[in-house]
Design an enzyme around this catalytic site. Sequence first.
Site, PDB file in Angstrom:
ATOM      1  N   ARG A 153     -65.410  74.799 -22.118  1.00  0.00           N
ATOM      2  CA  ARG A 153     -64.350  75.260 -23.038  1.00  0.00           C
ATOM      3  C   ARG A 153     -64.673  74.866 -24.489  1.00  0.00           C
ATOM      4  O   ARG A 153     -63.793  74.558 -25.277  1.00  0.00           O
ATOM      5  CB  ARG A 153     -62.985  74.674 -22.654  1.00  0.00           C
ATOM      6  CG  ARG A 153     -62.482  75.085 -21.289  1.00  0.00           C
ATOM      7  CD  ARG A 153     -62.158  76.574 -21.251  1.00  0.00           C
ATOM      8  NE  ARG A 153     -61.387  76.912 -20.067  1.00  0.00           N
ATOM      9  CZ  ARG A 153     -61.894  77.190 -18.868  1.00  0.00           C
ATOM     10  NH1 ARG A 153     -63.207  77.178 -18.693  1.00  0.00           N
ATOM     11  NH2 ARG A 153     -61.116  77.488 -17.853  1.00  0.00           N
TER      12      ARG A 153
ATOM     13  N   SER B   3     -54.278  77.642 -19.008  1.00  0.00           N
ATOM     14  CA  SER B   3     -54.352  76.179 -18.929  1.00  0.00           C
ATOM     15  C   SER B   3     -54.026  75.573 -20.288  1.00  0.00           C
ATOM     16  O   SER B   3     -54.682  75.905 -21.278  1.00  0.00           O
ATOM     17  CB  SER B   3     -55.759  75.733 -18.546  1.00  0.00           C
ATOM     18  OG  SER B   3     -56.129  76.274 -17.310  1.00  0.00           O
TER      19      SER B   3
ATOM     20  N   GLU C  38     -56.116  72.269 -24.394  1.00  0.00           N
ATOM     21  CA  GLU C  38     -57.152  73.298 -24.411  1.00  0.00           C
ATOM     22  C   GLU C  38     -56.781  74.389 -25.402  1.00  0.00           C
ATOM     23  O   GLU C  38     -57.643  75.045 -25.980  1.00  0.00           O
ATOM     24  CB  GLU C  38     -57.281  73.880 -22.999  1.00  0.00           C
ATOM     25  CG  GLU C  38     -58.596  74.532 -22.710  1.00  0.00           C
ATOM     26  CD  GLU C  38     -58.432  75.952 -22.266  1.00  0.00           C
ATOM     27  OE1 GLU C  38     -58.797  76.848 -23.057  1.00  0.00           O
ATOM     28  OE2 GLU C  38     -57.947  76.187 -21.153  1.00  0.00           O
TER      29      GLU C  38
HETATM   30  N1  EPU Z   1     -54.039  71.227  -8.599  1.00  0.00           N
HETATM   31  C1  EPU Z   1     -52.898  70.578  -8.185  1.00  0.00           C
HETATM   32  N2  EPU Z   1     -51.697  70.986  -8.698  1.00  0.00           N
HETATM   33  C2  EPU Z   1     -51.585  71.989  -9.561  1.00  0.00           C
HETATM   34  C3  EPU Z   1     -52.734  72.650  -9.993  1.00  0.00           C
HETATM   35  C4  EPU Z   1     -53.957  72.255  -9.507  1.00  0.00           C
HETATM   36  O1  EPU Z   1     -52.950  69.655  -7.389  1.00  0.00           O
HETATM   37  O2  EPU Z   1     -50.458  72.291  -9.974  1.00  0.00           O
HETATM   38  C5  EPU Z   1     -55.352  70.785  -8.083  1.00  0.00           C
HETATM   39  C6  EPU Z   1     -55.691  71.241  -6.688  1.00  0.00           C
HETATM   40  O3  EPU Z   1     -56.381  70.168  -6.090  1.00  0.00           O
HETATM   41  C7  EPU Z   1     -56.640  72.383  -6.886  1.00  0.00           C
HETATM   42  C8  EPU Z   1     -57.362  71.946  -8.137  1.00  0.00           C
HETATM   43  O4  EPU Z   1     -56.370  71.283  -8.904  1.00  0.00           O
HETATM   44  O5  EPU Z   1     -57.509  72.509  -5.814  1.00  0.00           O
HETATM   45  C9  EPU Z   1     -57.972  73.060  -8.935  1.00  0.00           C
HETATM   46  O6  EPU Z   1     -56.963  73.998  -9.270  1.00  0.00           O
HETATM   47  P1  EPU Z   1     -57.338  75.492  -9.747  1.00  0.00           P
HETATM   48  O7  EPU Z   1     -58.300  76.104  -8.808  1.00  0.00           O
HETATM   49  O8  EPU Z   1     -56.061  76.204 -10.002  1.00  0.00           O
HETATM   50  O9  EPU Z   1     -58.151  75.261 -11.077  1.00  0.00           O
HETATM   51  P2  EPU Z   1     -57.899  74.309 -12.354  1.00  0.00           P
HETATM   52  O10 EPU Z   1     -58.980  73.296 -12.372  1.00  0.00           O
HETATM   53  O11 EPU Z   1     -56.506  73.830 -12.388  1.00  0.00           O
HETATM   54  C10 EPU Z   1     -59.475  75.719 -13.906  1.00  0.00           C
HETATM   55  C11 EPU Z   1     -59.428  76.411 -15.226  1.00  0.00           C
HETATM   56  C12 EPU Z   1     -58.691  77.738 -15.119  1.00  0.00           C
HETATM   57  C13 EPU Z   1     -59.406  78.595 -14.110  1.00  0.00           C
HETATM   58  C14 EPU Z   1     -59.469  77.855 -12.763  1.00  0.00           C
HETATM   59  C15 EPU Z   1     -60.291  78.574 -11.739  1.00  0.00           C
HETATM   60  C16 EPU Z   1     -59.500  74.657 -16.905  1.00  0.00           C
HETATM   61  C17 EPU Z   1     -58.736  73.914 -17.955  1.00  0.00           C
HETATM   62  N3  EPU Z   1     -58.799  75.558 -16.229  1.00  0.00           N
HETATM   63  O12 EPU Z   1     -58.136  75.364 -13.546  1.00  0.00           O
HETATM   64  O13 EPU Z   1     -58.756  78.382 -16.387  1.00  0.00           O
HETATM   65  O14 EPU Z   1     -58.759  79.842 -13.929  1.00  0.00           O
HETATM   66  O15 EPU Z   1     -60.094  76.550 -12.947  1.00  0.00           O
HETATM   67  O16 EPU Z   1     -61.648  78.452 -12.063  1.00  0.00           O
HETATM   68  O17 EPU Z   1     -60.682  74.423 -16.725  1.00  0.00           O
HETATM   69  C18 EPU Z   1     -57.654  78.738 -18.463  1.00  0.00           C
HETATM   70  O18 EPU Z   1     -58.624  78.235 -19.005  1.00  0.00           O
HETATM   71  O19 EPU Z   1     -56.658  79.144 -19.123  1.00  0.00           O
HETATM   72  C19 EPU Z   1     -57.608  78.835 -17.009  1.00  0.00           C
HETATM   73  C20 EPU Z   1     -56.550  79.330 -16.347  1.00  0.00           C
END
Ligand code: EPU
Length: 338
Positions: free
Chosen positions: A164, A238, A334
């Site tokens: 990012r 995010s 972010e």
């Molecule tokens: N999780 C929770 N609770 C929540 C959300 C997430 O426990 O409310 C935990 C779970 O363990 C889950 C893990 O977080 O398995 C990962 O969650 P998710 O797959 O939703 O991905 P993220 O790490 O929360 C990132 C990006 C997203 C992107 C997704 C999928 C960042 C800041 N965000 O989110 O990007 O869509 O991975 O690759 O890196 C964005 O940048 O606006 C965005 C949405």
Amino acid sequence: MKFESDFSLKSYNTFGIDVKAKHFARFDSVQELQELLQRPEIREENKLILGGGSNVLFTKDFDGIVLLNGIKGMEVVREDEEFAYVRAGGGEVWHNLVLFCLEHNLGGIENLSLIPGTVGAAPLQNIGAYGVELKDVFYELEAVELATGELHTFDGEACRFGYRESVFKHEAKGEYIVTAVVLKLHKQHQLNTSYGAIKTTLEEMQVQQPTIHDVSAAVCHIRRSKLPDPAQIGNAGSFFKNPEIPTLLFDVLKVKHPDMPAYPVSGTTVKVPAGWLIEQCGWKGKVIGNYGVHKNQALVLVNYGGAEGEKVLALAHDIIQSVQEKFGIVLQPEVNIL
Ligand code: EPU
């Protein structure tokens, strides 16, 4: 070209925050942009470049000129045996570029389906999702320097991409407008279905040998089920980055929080999902009047309608503080806060 004064930005930011810009101009070509930048009344103003407004939280009126990138156009500009080079105008909607590549059977950005925002904004934060980042398919970009009006070309190295991150969020912050992006895409597809949710969704879809079209459909399905649609509920995706912490600290935290997830980044650091940390602090689904934390993804702050940016920012600070108190980890926003 469009030029307005005292202009509401409400429909120009996906958070739907109702602030005003002193001036607002939209340009539809590099030449129009260069002409705008030469105008004496504009030269002296603070400038803010907006694409889809999908990664910004406005906390006050903008005292300057907002420049909206309206440069359109998508084409395959070059091909060889292995790759096709696709050039897109900075003002194109990102997902339309994904659809263009799918139509031309070009692989590499199917995992980046449905990310809100424009092509020109994509390199600024090296957009990423489901195991793929823009930098993986990036060839070069063209950008106009605000101070001189000159057109420059940046290759991947010059963009200094990180998680990012790019040079445009640091040394070159606010200095350039990205007018076009060129991607280098595979004709022979190399699918990335390693992300757990993609695998599960493809299984649910009963797809055994996925194509780029199937992966895109799976990603769209996941995003629609987890992330709020900005057309219905104001948000900027995010709100925080996933923090990278030393593995040693993670090992210590794991003793007290055995369920804490993490993904290795290097031999000595791991990335912890900020959504998990925020959820553990009890914020997930919290509604405070007309704003709050999304019920399906704690990393997303939402405006249910009419929220003030300052209030959303105060909520972000409360979240940062409680995560710091519970885990000793400091979350970084972010989104751009203005
Ligand atoms: N999780 C929770 N609770 C929540 C959300 C997430 O426990 O409310 C935990 C779970 O363990 C889950 C893990 O977080 O398995 C990962 O969650 P998710 O797959 O939703 O991905 P993220 O790490 O929360 C990132 C990006 C997203 C992107 C997704 C999928 C960042 C800041 N965000 O989110 O990007 O869509 O991975 O690759 O890196 C964005 O940048 O606006 C965005 C949405």
